[in-house]
Structures are given as C-alpha cells and as structure tokens.
Enzyme design. Sequence first.
Site, short mmCIF file in Angstrom:
data_model
loop_
_atom_site.label_atom_id
_atom_site.label_comp_id
_atom_site.label_asym_id
_atom_site.label_seq_id
_atom_site.Cartn_x
_atom_site.Cartn_y
_atom_site.Cartn_z
N GLU A 128 0.84 -1.20 0.00
CA GLU A 128 0.00 0.00 0.00
C GLU A 128 0.87 1.25 0.00
O GLU A 128 1.76 1.37 0.83
CB GLU A 128 -0.83 -0.05 1.30
CG GLU A 128 -1.85 1.00 1.41
CD GLU A 128 -2.78 0.91 0.25
OE1 GLU A 128 -2.60 1.69 -0.69
OE2 GLU A 128 -3.65 0.02 0.25
N ARG A 131 -1.26 7.77 1.01
CA ARG A 131 -0.99 8.66 2.15
C ARG A 131 -2.30 8.95 2.85
O ARG A 131 -3.32 9.18 2.19
CB ARG A 131 -0.42 10.00 1.67
CG ARG A 131 0.99 9.95 1.15
CD ARG A 131 1.28 11.21 0.35
NE ARG A 131 0.31 11.36 -0.74
CZ ARG A 131 0.10 12.49 -1.41
NH1 ARG A 131 0.75 13.58 -1.09
NH2 ARG A 131 -0.78 12.54 -2.40
N GLY A 234 6.16 12.09 11.31
CA GLY A 234 5.51 11.18 12.24
C GLY A 234 4.43 10.38 11.55
O GLY A 234 4.48 10.16 10.34
N CYS A 237 3.10 5.31 10.08
CA CYS A 237 3.91 4.53 9.13
C CYS A 237 5.42 4.78 9.26
O CYS A 237 6.18 3.85 9.52
CB CYS A 237 3.46 4.82 7.71
SG CYS A 237 1.69 4.56 7.51
C1 UGA Z 1 3.30 7.41 4.24
C2 UGA Z 1 3.74 7.30 2.76
O1 UGA Z 1 3.89 8.62 2.21
C3 UGA Z 1 2.71 6.52 1.93
O2 UGA Z 1 3.21 6.36 0.60
C4 UGA Z 1 2.50 5.13 2.58
O3 UGA Z 1 1.50 4.40 1.90
C5 UGA Z 1 2.05 5.33 4.03
O4 UGA Z 1 3.06 6.08 4.74
C6 UGA Z 1 1.89 3.96 4.64
O5 UGA Z 1 2.90 3.28 4.83
O6 UGA Z 1 0.75 3.52 4.83
P1 UGA Z 1 1.51 8.88 5.59
O7 UGA Z 1 2.14 8.32 6.82
O8 UGA Z 1 0.02 8.84 5.47
O9 UGA Z 1 2.07 8.15 4.26
O10 UGA Z 1 1.94 10.42 5.49
P2 UGA Z 1 2.99 11.28 4.66
O11 UGA Z 1 2.25 12.20 3.77
O12 UGA Z 1 4.04 10.44 4.04
O13 UGA Z 1 3.64 12.15 5.83
C7 UGA Z 1 4.44 11.55 6.87
C8 UGA Z 1 5.06 12.62 7.75
O14 UGA Z 1 6.00 13.40 6.99
C9 UGA Z 1 4.04 13.62 8.30
O15 UGA Z 1 4.37 13.92 9.63
C10 UGA Z 1 4.22 14.84 7.41
O16 UGA Z 1 3.87 16.06 8.01
C11 UGA Z 1 5.72 14.79 7.12
N1 UGA Z 1 6.09 15.51 5.89
C12 UGA Z 1 5.72 15.06 4.66
C13 UGA Z 1 6.87 16.64 6.00
O17 UGA Z 1 7.25 17.07 7.12
N2 UGA Z 1 7.27 17.29 4.86
C14 UGA Z 1 6.90 16.87 3.62
O18 UGA Z 1 7.32 17.51 2.61
C15 UGA Z 1 6.10 15.72 3.52
#
Ligand code: UGA
Length: 408
Positions: A128, A131, A234, A237
């Site tokens: 998967e 996001r 955070g 995942c």
């Molecule tokens: C992440 C992956 O992006 C998905 O591809 C994957 O399917 C999912 O884990 C999973 O394993 O199920 P998610 O945890 O929903 O998705 O969120 P992200 O959008 O990846 O963000 C993760 C963290 O990184 C958040 O705290 C977000 O604020 C931070 N982030 C993200 C940043 O600080 N800067 C960015 O440019 C992007």
Amino acid sequence: MASLGHDVVGYDIDPSKVDQLKAGILPIYEPGLDQMLTDVLAKGKLRATSKLAEAISDAEFVFTCVPTPQDDDGSADLSYVIAASQAMKSLLKPGAVVVTKSTVPVGSAQRVEAAIDRDDIHVASNPEFLREGAAVYDFQNPDRIVVGARSADVAQRVMDLYAKVECPKVLTSQPAAELIKYASNSFLAIKLSFVNDVAALCEAAGADSREVMRGMGLDTRIGNRFLEPGPGWGGSCFPKDTRALASIADSFGLQIPLIAAAIASNETAHKRVADRVMNALGGSLVGKTIAVLGLTFKADTDDTRESPAISVIERLIGRGGKVVAYDPLVNKYDLAGLSLADSPIAAATGAQALVVLTEWAEFKSIDAKEILSAMSGKVVIDTRNVFDQKTWETTGATFPSTVSPRTI
Ligand code: UGA
C-alpha cells in the site's frame, strides 16, 4: 476496489465496524472517501459482513489489510497477519489468491503460505502506498502499483484488478514487493530528516529554507516533492517502518546506519522546536503558556498517532510549560498539562508564544492582528511555514531563530 467495479465484501472481527460500514459511516476522516463509500454501497458493489465464511468462501482474491503493530524490539508484529491466514485457511476456495496489503517484513509471504498450508492457494504481496489525507487521490493516481508473487501468472491476475488504473505496474517477486514498501517509506523518512537538518542549517546561516528547497527540488534527480521542512515527521507509518527496517537489517546481520541516523535526526527535530520556544521565552518555560495550532501528524487527517506535534508538546510540558492547543479535527487528547481550545483565538488568548505544528489550510487565513492582540506575548514559531511572515511581522509578531543568524 469497489469503485473500480469489482464486487467487494468487507469483513472485520469487530462487528461494530461492519455495522458502521453497512450504514455508510466511516470510522476515520479521509477526504473524498465518504462520497466514494456512498456510491459503491448504492451500486451494491460493496457489502460487509461479520461472518468470515460469508466474506471469503466465494472470493477469487482475499486482501488482508490487518495492522502490523510494533513489537518491543522494533520489529513488525505479524500475529494479526498469521491469525487472519489461519482463520481463513479452511474456507478459501481452490485457486484463490491471498493478497497481503498490510506492511510486512521481507519473508512474510512465506510465513503466510506456511500458515495457510494449502498447495491450491496462492499468496501475493501488493503493498500500500496511499498517504493518509490523500488516500482517495493516491488510489486513483498512483505513482506505481507493485505486485509480488511466486509466479508471473498469479502476479498478473492480481495486477489485472487494477486494469482501469493507469500508471507504471511492477510485477515482481514476493520479497522484492515486501522490500519496496519498507525501502520507499524509509527513503522518504531519510529525505525528510535531511530536509529538516538542512532547514536548521539554513536558519543558522540566515538563508530562507523554502528557497533552498526550491533550488534543490528543481534538480529532477532530487524532485520537488517531500521537501517541506517541519517539526519532524511522524504518523502511523514512517516511525514504525523505519524501526522495522532497521530490525530487518539487524536480523540479517547487516548494518544500515542511515536509518538509525534518520530516526535520531527526527528526535533532534522535535527537540529543536522545544528549544526554540524555550529560548524565545527567556530560557525557561516554567509558568509559561504556549498556544499550539495543530495536533495531527499532518493536515487533512484526524490521526494523532506518533504525531510530531504531540512529541513537541510533551517536551514543552516536560520543561514546565502549559499548552493550550487547537486542531480542527481533534477535540479530545489526554495529556497532563495540555488543554484543548475550540478555536485558534481561544488557544492564543493569554499565551506568551504561538507555535504552529500542523499545516492545516485554515491556519493560513487566521487574522494575525486579532491573535496577537489576544496573546500576552508576541512570539510566533511557525514550523510548517503556513503564515505569511511579513504580514505577521508588520502586526508586531517576532519569529525567533533557534540560533542567531551569522552575518555573511
Ligand atoms: C506514508 C507514505 O507517504 C505513503 O506512501 C505510505 O502508503 C504510508 O506512509 C503507509 O505506509 O501507509 P503517511 O504516513 O500517510 O504516508 O503520510 P505522509 O504524507 O508520508 O507524511 C508523513 C510525515 O512526513 C508527516 O508527519 C508529514 O507532516 C511529514 N512531511 C511530509 C513533512 O514534514 N514534509 C513533507 O514535505 C512531507
């Protein structure tokens, strides 16, 4: 899957979830998913049941989407995956394909095969990549779909379920599919740790981190996505999957120091925010009230699991501060020293500092003047770059640095 036209039956061991789904009620907030659910229920493409046999005895494909929580040593706990496999063992129809959606360590497909222990059943891995907060969009517009199986024929059968989705499609082995998932999440976490470290360096050197990230991102080998600095990464995942990858490497007797470094850098990122608040408030948080905007681990979700916002708040409270927080989707969170407000202005009233920890779009339109006049101090720390700093500064806000920028 139902929106692609397949006949889907959902099963869960929790009957209340099944009842909710039947009634068209989602247990989580996910933009666009409520409409999709209403559509597929109306078309009769999605049903739900609390009887396992009813869900799977006629199924050609059975997707397991159970959680893989963290074990005490950082490894993924496969007990739900194995329990689900054992529960369906005698119910599966000959030729059925059991597809693992759950994030599982390399080698898990073989453990599922062993748990099912039937020669007439196939096991595939279909990781998967959705996001939270963008799950519907990501499902319809994926960068790629990955399916791993022992035979190309079985992998192709699973991939054919996504015939209507246009994107690169990767048919591979079970272990490669399992590793693609962990390696992707871990690479993204490493990228973000680096981004946050560089952002701290930018601040020290008097450079605008947004300009630095834009300049880096234009190199197509780096790419312009996932370059937003923040208070640390955070969610349910990245923290879990980076620890699990480290544990997988360990189980093979391999050193992969970058993962440990990314995890350590992320802890530092949380601490750096707390340090910045403390320095801005004269070196002590004792008796100080800090207003926080955002509790979820990112915008557009109601999920606070392993949220960097919570980690920062715990540090602020640990150093003697009192925190009043507002989040558009969180109205309850049990933590001594933290109270919740029902609006940004209510959170800010009487506070010495305002700290933005989640990038909710609604924070962009907050009236700087109104907030600042309600606060008892003028310190604003915007870890997600949501405010227009110039507008806020003209109304009297100060945006303190962690360190004094060195004149270059
Ligand atoms: C992440 C992956 O992006 C998905 O591809 C994957 O399917 C999912 O884990 C999973 O394993 O199920 P998610 O945890 O929903 O998705 O969120 P992200 O959008 O990846 O963000 C993760 C963290 O990184 C958040 O705290 C977000 O604020 C931070 N982030 C993200 C940043 O600080 N800067 C960015 O440019 C992007």
